[in-house]
Scaffold this active site. Structure first.
Site, short mmCIF file in Angstrom:
data_model
loop_
_atom_site.label_atom_id
_atom_site.label_comp_id
_atom_site.label_asym_id
_atom_site.label_seq_id
_atom_site.Cartn_x
_atom_site.Cartn_y
_atom_site.Cartn_z
N TYR A 168 -13.92 -1.68 -46.79
CA TYR A 168 -14.13 -1.20 -45.42
C TYR A 168 -12.81 -1.26 -44.63
CZ TYR A 168 -15.54 -0.70 -40.62
OH TYR A 168 -15.62 -0.26 -39.32
N ARG A 212 -11.43 -12.43 -34.74
CA ARG A 212 -11.35 -12.73 -33.31
C ARG A 212 -12.54 -12.17 -32.54
NH1 ARG A 212 -7.19 -9.13 -30.54
NH2 ARG A 212 -9.04 -7.84 -30.81
N ARG A 225 -23.04 -4.27 -35.14
CA ARG A 225 -22.62 -4.02 -36.53
C ARG A 225 -21.65 -5.12 -36.87
NH1 ARG A 225 -19.87 1.04 -37.89
NH2 ARG A 225 -20.22 0.23 -40.00
N PHE A 285 8.05 -1.43 -34.03
CA PHE A 285 6.71 -0.86 -33.98
C PHE A 285 5.78 -1.53 -35.01
CE2 PHE A 285 3.86 2.27 -36.00
CZ PHE A 285 3.00 2.51 -34.94
C1 D61 Z 1 2.33 -0.62 -38.87
C2 D61 Z 1 2.08 -0.57 -37.52
C3 D61 Z 1 0.79 -0.45 -37.06
C4 D61 Z 1 -0.27 -0.39 -37.95
C5 D61 Z 1 0.00 -0.46 -39.32
C6 D61 Z 1 1.32 -0.58 -39.75
C7 D61 Z 1 -1.03 -0.38 -40.21
C8 D61 Z 1 -2.31 -0.25 -39.77
C9 D61 Z 1 -2.59 -0.19 -38.43
C10 D61 Z 1 -1.57 -0.26 -37.52
C11 D61 Z 1 -3.99 -0.04 -37.98
C12 D61 Z 1 -4.55 -1.35 -37.56
C13 D61 Z 1 -5.89 -1.26 -36.93
C14 D61 Z 1 -6.19 -2.58 -36.27
C15 D61 Z 1 -7.02 -2.43 -35.05
N1 D61 Z 1 -8.34 -2.01 -35.41
C16 D61 Z 1 -8.99 -1.03 -34.78
O1 D61 Z 1 -8.49 -0.43 -33.87
C17 D61 Z 1 -10.38 -0.74 -35.32
O2 D61 Z 1 -10.59 0.63 -35.50
C18 D61 Z 1 -10.09 1.11 -36.74
C19 D61 Z 1 -10.22 2.63 -36.84
C20 D61 Z 1 -9.29 3.36 -35.90
C21 D61 Z 1 -7.85 3.02 -36.12
C22 D61 Z 1 -7.06 3.56 -35.00
C23 D61 Z 1 -5.61 3.16 -35.02
C24 D61 Z 1 -5.23 1.88 -34.70
C25 D61 Z 1 -3.89 1.53 -34.63
C26 D61 Z 1 -2.92 2.49 -34.85
C27 D61 Z 1 -3.31 3.81 -35.18
C28 D61 Z 1 -4.66 4.12 -35.26
C29 D61 Z 1 -2.32 4.79 -35.35
C30 D61 Z 1 -0.99 4.48 -35.21
C31 D61 Z 1 -0.61 3.18 -34.89
C32 D61 Z 1 -1.56 2.19 -34.74
C33 D61 Z 1 -11.42 -1.38 -34.40
O3 D61 Z 1 -11.29 -0.94 -33.09
C34 D61 Z 1 -12.05 -1.61 -32.12
C35 D61 Z 1 -11.40 -2.87 -31.63
O4 D61 Z 1 -10.44 -3.35 -32.21
O5 D61 Z 1 -11.88 -3.39 -30.62
C36 D61 Z 1 -12.78 -1.19 -35.02
O6 D61 Z 1 -13.57 -0.38 -34.57
O7 D61 Z 1 -13.02 -1.90 -36.00
MG MG Z 2 -14.87 1.10 -35.62
#
Ligand code: D61
Ligand code: MG
Length: 386
Positions: A168, A212, A225, A285
């Site tokens: 997931y 968290r 969920r 970044f």
């Molecule tokens: C380097 C820098 C940033 C990085 C990386 C490497 C590798 C992965 C990520 C960022 C993504 C990390 C996601 C962690 C936060 N989680 C969420 O936001 C959850 O949603 C996941 C699906 C959508 C992802 C959107 C996203 C997030 C960060 C980004 C990106 C896209 C594009 C570019 C840069 C960063 C989470 O959201 C709700 C919440 O945290 O409250 C969920 O629904 O589980």
């Molecule tokens: Mg989500």
């Protein structure tokens, strides 16, 4: 800004806090003139306090691509997270989402607050997407397609095993890592990182969020969920929600520590990924969110407050991380420091004490083996005291 009480307790937070305040004002002023780009950047600031600032510092082309990548996936995630949408409506939208980004007419109303605005005005995002270079468009489409399919799979499936949990997290965050690595490569400044390391970057961030956000997620209305894997929590309680009841405090903290220990497995990969980056803006970044994650885990470890309210790093500490993260030495120092904050919290009666301790020691060894840290300095370092 940080509360006055917090700043008085940590006076050296003040300078980084002011610097951060000025940088975010500056960023808000730099909103582009075209209405679709203006919408995208102001949306980015509204939906992601943490990522907006680091995205803002990238060079123009890559910055535009990452901004759109973020908003497209945030919109996809808004569909996934909206528990009021019936499954038979939601699943086809998730699966076809990668095609909707090419369609300026498409929109689907869901989510709340700023997320609802993002969904209602999604045509601005598609308009901006269509102005990106083909290499960026293809990478964004590919990841959106794979993430949408993965989310659809997990709409009808619970996270049971640790393998499910990793799968997931791969869909929702590991794939973001893979996509970003592709975008960095397409921008011409970086080598293409191995998928497994890019995946670990995402898993470490996502698992930290999932840990968290326990209370926020379990209290979600109309229905919650949950992403804590049964394979872990069933060792401590019969139902996941039992962790929040006071009579289960001891079990809850043991389960939490088990989850933190699991997340710490990704640290060495993340250090390896970051050590290969060349561009300063890309480096910051990537590194700032990672340091925030290890800081958050150090704060959550053995902390019953995770089951009572919101556990977050104080604003001043975040500002310090943003101010002080410029190269790999800063990263090793931060990881070493935060591991040192976690280490004395390990209780020898915790069922995973040995495992956690050996994880922490492996992380500290990786930091030391880099050769850039000085042993004596590290012993007294309280750089990131919480
Ligand atoms: C380097 C820098 C940033 C990085 C990386 C490497 C590798 C992965 C990520 C960022 C993504 C990390 C996601 C962690 C936060 N989680 C969420 O936001 C959850 O949603 C996941 C699906 C959508 C992802 C959107 C996203 C997030 C960060 C980004 C990106 C896209 C594009 C570019 C840069 C960063 C989470 O959201 C709700 C919440 O945290 O409250 C969920 O629904 O589980
Ligand atoms: Mg989500």
């Amino acid at each position: 800004m940080g509360s006055l009480a917090a700043v008085l307790r940590h006076p050296d937070d003040l300078y980084p806090l002011l610097k951060l305040k000025m940088a975010s004002r500056q960023a808000e002023k730099q909103i582009p003139p075209e209405p679709h780009w203006a919408f995208c950047y102001s949306m980015l600031h509204k939906v992601s306090r943490s990522f907006a600032l680091v995205i803002q510092q990238l060079g123009t082309d890559l910055r535009n691509a990452v901004c759109i990548f973020y908003l497209v996936l945030r919109a996809l995630d808004t569909v996934e997270d909206d528990t009021s949408i019936p499954t038979d409506v939601k699943v086809p939208i998730l699966i076809a989402f990668h095609r909707h980004v090419y369609d300026r007419e498409w929109h689907f109303s869901c989510g709340t607050k700023e997320y609802k605005v993002l969904m209602d005005q999604f045509h601005h995002v598609s308009t901006a997407f269509l102005e990106l270079g083909k290499g960026y468009q293809d990478a964004i489409e590919d990841i959106t397609k794979r993430m949408g399919a993965g989310m659809a799979k997990f709409i009808c499936k619970e996270v049971e095993s640790i393998d499910d949990y990793d799968e997931y997290c791969y869909y929702v965050a590991g794939l973001v890592g893979l996509g970003l690595s592709k975008l960095f490569y397409a921008s011409g400044t970086e080598d293409l990182a191995p998928d497994s390391l890019s995946n670990s970057m995402g898993l470490f961030l996502q698992k930290t969020n999932i840990i968290r956000d326990y209370l926020e997620d379990i209290n979600e209305i109309p229905k919650c969920r949950m992403f804590w894997p049964r394979e872990i929590w069933s060792k401590y309680v019969n139902k996941l929600e039992d962790l929040k009841y006071e009579e289960n405090s001891d079990k809850a903290v043991q389960c939490l520590n088990d989850m933190v220990t699991n997340a710490l497995m990704h640290v060495e990969d993340c250090l390896k990924y970051m050590s290969a980056l060349r561009d300063h803006a890309i480096f910051r970044f990537c590194a700032i969110p990672q340091i925030m994650a290890i800081g958050t885990l150090a704060l959550c470890y053995n902390n019953i407050e995770v089951f009572r309210g919101v556990v977050k790093m104080r604003r001043g500490l975040t500002a310090k991380v943003i101010d002080r993260t410029n190269n790999m030495t800063d990263v090793y120092l931060a990881f070493y420091d935060f591991s040192n904050i976690l280490k004395p919290k390990i209780n020898k009666n915790d069922p995973n004490a040995t495992k956690t301790l050996s994880r922490v020691e492996a992380i500290q060894k990786a930091c030391m083996d880099s050769g850039v840290l000085n042993k004596r300095f590290v012993k007294v370092s309280k750089f990131y005291k919480q």
